[in-house]
Structures are given as structure tokens and as C-alpha cells.
Design an enzyme around this catalytic site. Structure first.
Site, mmCIF file in Angstrom:
data_model
loop_
_atom_site.group_PDB
_atom_site.id
_atom_site.type_symbol
_atom_site.label_atom_id
_atom_site.label_comp_id
_atom_site.label_asym_id
_atom_site.label_seq_id
_atom_site.Cartn_x
_atom_site.Cartn_y
_atom_site.Cartn_z
ATOM 1 N N LYS A 71 0.735 -1.407 -0.125
ATOM 2 C CA LYS A 71 0.254 0.228 -0.093
ATOM 3 C C LYS A 71 0.776 1.204 0.356
ATOM 4 O O LYS A 71 0.600 1.861 -0.825
ATOM 5 C CB LYS A 71 -0.823 0.015 1.015
ATOM 6 C CG LYS A 71 -1.676 -1.161 1.255
ATOM 7 C CD LYS A 71 -3.009 -0.852 2.194
ATOM 8 C CE LYS A 71 -4.246 -1.924 2.375
ATOM 9 N NZ LYS A 71 -4.787 -1.449 3.710
ATOM 10 N N ASP A 107 -10.333 3.112 3.170
ATOM 11 C CA ASP A 107 -10.082 2.394 4.123
ATOM 12 C C ASP A 107 -10.524 3.542 4.813
ATOM 13 O O ASP A 107 -11.806 3.129 6.254
ATOM 14 C CB ASP A 107 -8.603 2.250 4.549
ATOM 15 C CG ASP A 107 -8.237 0.674 4.615
ATOM 16 O OD1 ASP A 107 -9.258 -0.047 3.871
ATOM 17 O OD2 ASP A 107 -6.946 0.326 3.744
#
Ligand code: ATR
Length: 280
Positions: free
Chosen positions: A68, A101
Site C-alpha cells: 500500500k 479504508d
């Protein structure tokens, strides 16, 4: 031949619930020309590995551990990804990266009727998950404090959010200080309690557990963590993290397809897959 392909890159990806979740959504909506699959790419070849789905015409990908942060350098990160310092969703059509997220946790708290605006929220942890959660909470005007085993990492998180997104006022505390802080919500963003270490809790032994709070555990293997059990034993409410997983996935789904995601289908598929592994 499926025309529209999307997927996940990570290392490893074998246990990911994302393929099941997204393919269930495609099926429920009759989108039979869409397919989601998972690719394991070792970190040392990420730069080349990520070209594979792109060259094969994938519309986009999800990005998971450990890629990520590195993905920030390989696509054009938007404002949210820059604030968090990590990309979890790529759209190859314009080579952009975002992070769903933060909205995933906020949406799931909202769906569960947990208020956050102007509330005191304690975040346990200062890794990648905590960065997204703290950003999402701060943007929704929660009063956030962080407890982390490695204090300097929490201080770095606070400094980064200030310089990248102008977010101010986040406190770093010890667990003892937090126990007296009077928060209404605790969000566990550490990996403590994750299968197979199901007896472990990030609320360490000897510190009194605050009564009546809500615990949200981003850990969803097992479904009922030791921290959640502690909370319920002290008269609180406990919510597991599968909803956050489903909702961050649903937001990626919408970016790629432009179609409103069937969140309940995605959540149900993830839950069924978890139960099948026997780790709930
Ligand atoms: P993720 O990207 O999933 O958040 P991470 O970046 O590795 O994963 O972060 C893991 C978090 O869990 C960190 O906050 C870590 O604390 P440290 O910063 O001190 O490493 C926390 N963590 C992991 N194992 C822990 C343990 N046994 N006790 C306390 N905290 C732990």
C-alpha cells in the site's frame, strides 16, 4: 471471455476475502462480464509486477499488505491517499490511486449507529490501518487519541497527518492515561488478537477496562476477539471489523464500475467465506 477485469495485489493474497466479496456482487447484479481475482507479487518486483494487470487490460486493482505504501510512488495518489500515505485502490484508466479504508470505517460506524462527531475516540495502534482510521475520524470531527506500543510511531502518525492534511489536535497517550480519558469508542487497529493468537488483547492486563464503551475491532478473524469479549463483560457494545472490509471494498467497486455496490451481498459473502475457513 470476461471483458472487465479487476483484482487484488498483495503478498500473500491466498486468504483474502476480496475475490469472493466482489465476485458475489457481480453475480448479484448480473454483471457476468466482470471478474475479480488475486495476484501475489513479491515486494522486490512490485514495480514490474503491477504492470502485469495493467498490460492485460485490468480496469483497476485493490492493493493490500505490504504494497500500500510503495504504490504511492507508482500511481497518482489523490488527496485522501496522500493524507494517509497509502493507496488501496488503483484506477488504471487514469493511473490514479485512492484509499477507501477511511471511508470504509466511517461508513461502517454510521451503519452501526455509532456517533463520532465531537466524541472522544481512542485508536489502538499506529500502523497502516490506524493511519486510515485516524484520518477518517478526524475528518468527521471526532476527538482522537492514539495509544501505541511504540510511542514514537504514534507521534510520527500525528505529525504526518498534520503536514499532509493539516489535521491538528490528535493526542498520543499511554494506556493508563486512556483508561481515564472518558472515550465513548475504542477502535483496535493493532493486529493483537488476530488468529491464531485469539487469547491476546491490546488492552493489557492490569489496566482497568472502561465500562460501557463501544469497541470496534478492525480484526475480523476471529469474529469475536478477546478485546470484544472484554468490552461486553464490562457492559459495553462490541462490533467486529468485517463491515469495514466490506465497505472499503464496496467503495472500490463503485469507483471501477460506476454502479452502486450491493454492500449487504458483499458482507454476506465475506462472512460465509470466513465461516467456511472455520476461523470465525
Ligand atoms: P497494519 O498495516 O495492518 O496496521 P502494521 O503497520 O504492521 O499493520 O501495524 C501493526 C500495529 O499493531 C502497530 O500499531 C503495532 O505496534 P508497533 O507500532 O509498536 O509495532 C501493533 N502491534 C502488533 N503487535 C503488537 C503487540 N504484540 N502488542 C502491541 N501492539 C502490537
Amino acid at each position: 471471455m470476461r471483458k472487465n477485469r479487476v483484482g487484488l495485489i498483495g503478498f500473500p493474497t491466498e486468504h483474502s476475502l476480496s475475490p469472493v466479496m466482489h465476485n458475489a456482487a457481480f453475480e448479484a447484479l448480473g454483471m457476468s462480464d466482470w471478474l475479480y481475482d488475486a495476484m501475489s507479487i513479491p515486494p522486490d518486483i512490485l514495480r514490474y509486477g503491477v504492470q502485469e494487470p495493467k498490460n492485460h487490460g485490468y480496469i483497476g486493482i485493490n492493493v493490500t499488505v505490504p504494497h500500500k505504501e510503495a504504490m504511492m510512488e507508482l500511481v497518482r495518489p489523490d488527496e485522501i491517499a496522500r493524507a494517509i500515505g497509502a493507496v488501496n485502490t488503483v484506477d488504471f484508466r487514469n493511473n490514479s490511486g485512492t484509499n477507501t479504508d477511511a471511508d470504509g470505517i466511517v461508513d461502517d460506524l454510521r451503519a452501526n449507529g455509532v456517533p463520532i462527531a465531537n466524541k472522544r475516540v481512542l485508536v489502538l495502534g499506529a500502523g497502516g490501518a490506524a493511519r486510515a482510521v485516524v484520518y477518517g475520524l478526524a475528518r468527521e470531527r471526532a476527538r482522537v487519541a492514539i495509544v501505541n506500543r511504540t510511542k514514537i510511531r504514534a507521534e510520527r502518525l500525528v505529525a504526518d497527518l498534520k503536514s499532509a492534511a493539516g489535521i491538528d489536535g490528535i493526542a498520543v497517550m499511554t494506556l493508563d492515561e486512556a483508561a481515564d480519558w472518558g472515550m465513548s469508542l475504542i477502535i483496535n487497529c493493532t493486529s493483537v488478537g488476530l488468529h491464531p493468537h485469539v487469547d491476546q488483547s491490546p488492552w493489557i492486563h492490569g489496566v482497568p477496562f472502561p465500562a460501557g464503551v463501544t469497541v470496534y475491532d478492525t480484526v475480523y478473524r476471529p469474529a469475536n476477539t478477546a478485546l470484544m469479549q472484554q468490552c461486553i463483560a464490562h457492559g459495553g457494545r462490541a462490533i467486529g471489523g468485517l463491515g469495514m472490509l466490506a465497505r472499503q471494498g464496496a467503495l472500490s467497486f463503485e469507483i471501477w464500475t460506476g454502479v452502486a455496490p450491493p454492500v449487504d451481498v458483499m458482507l454476506g459473502a465475506a462472512q460465509a467465506a470466513l465461516e467456511n475457513t472455520g476461523k470465525v
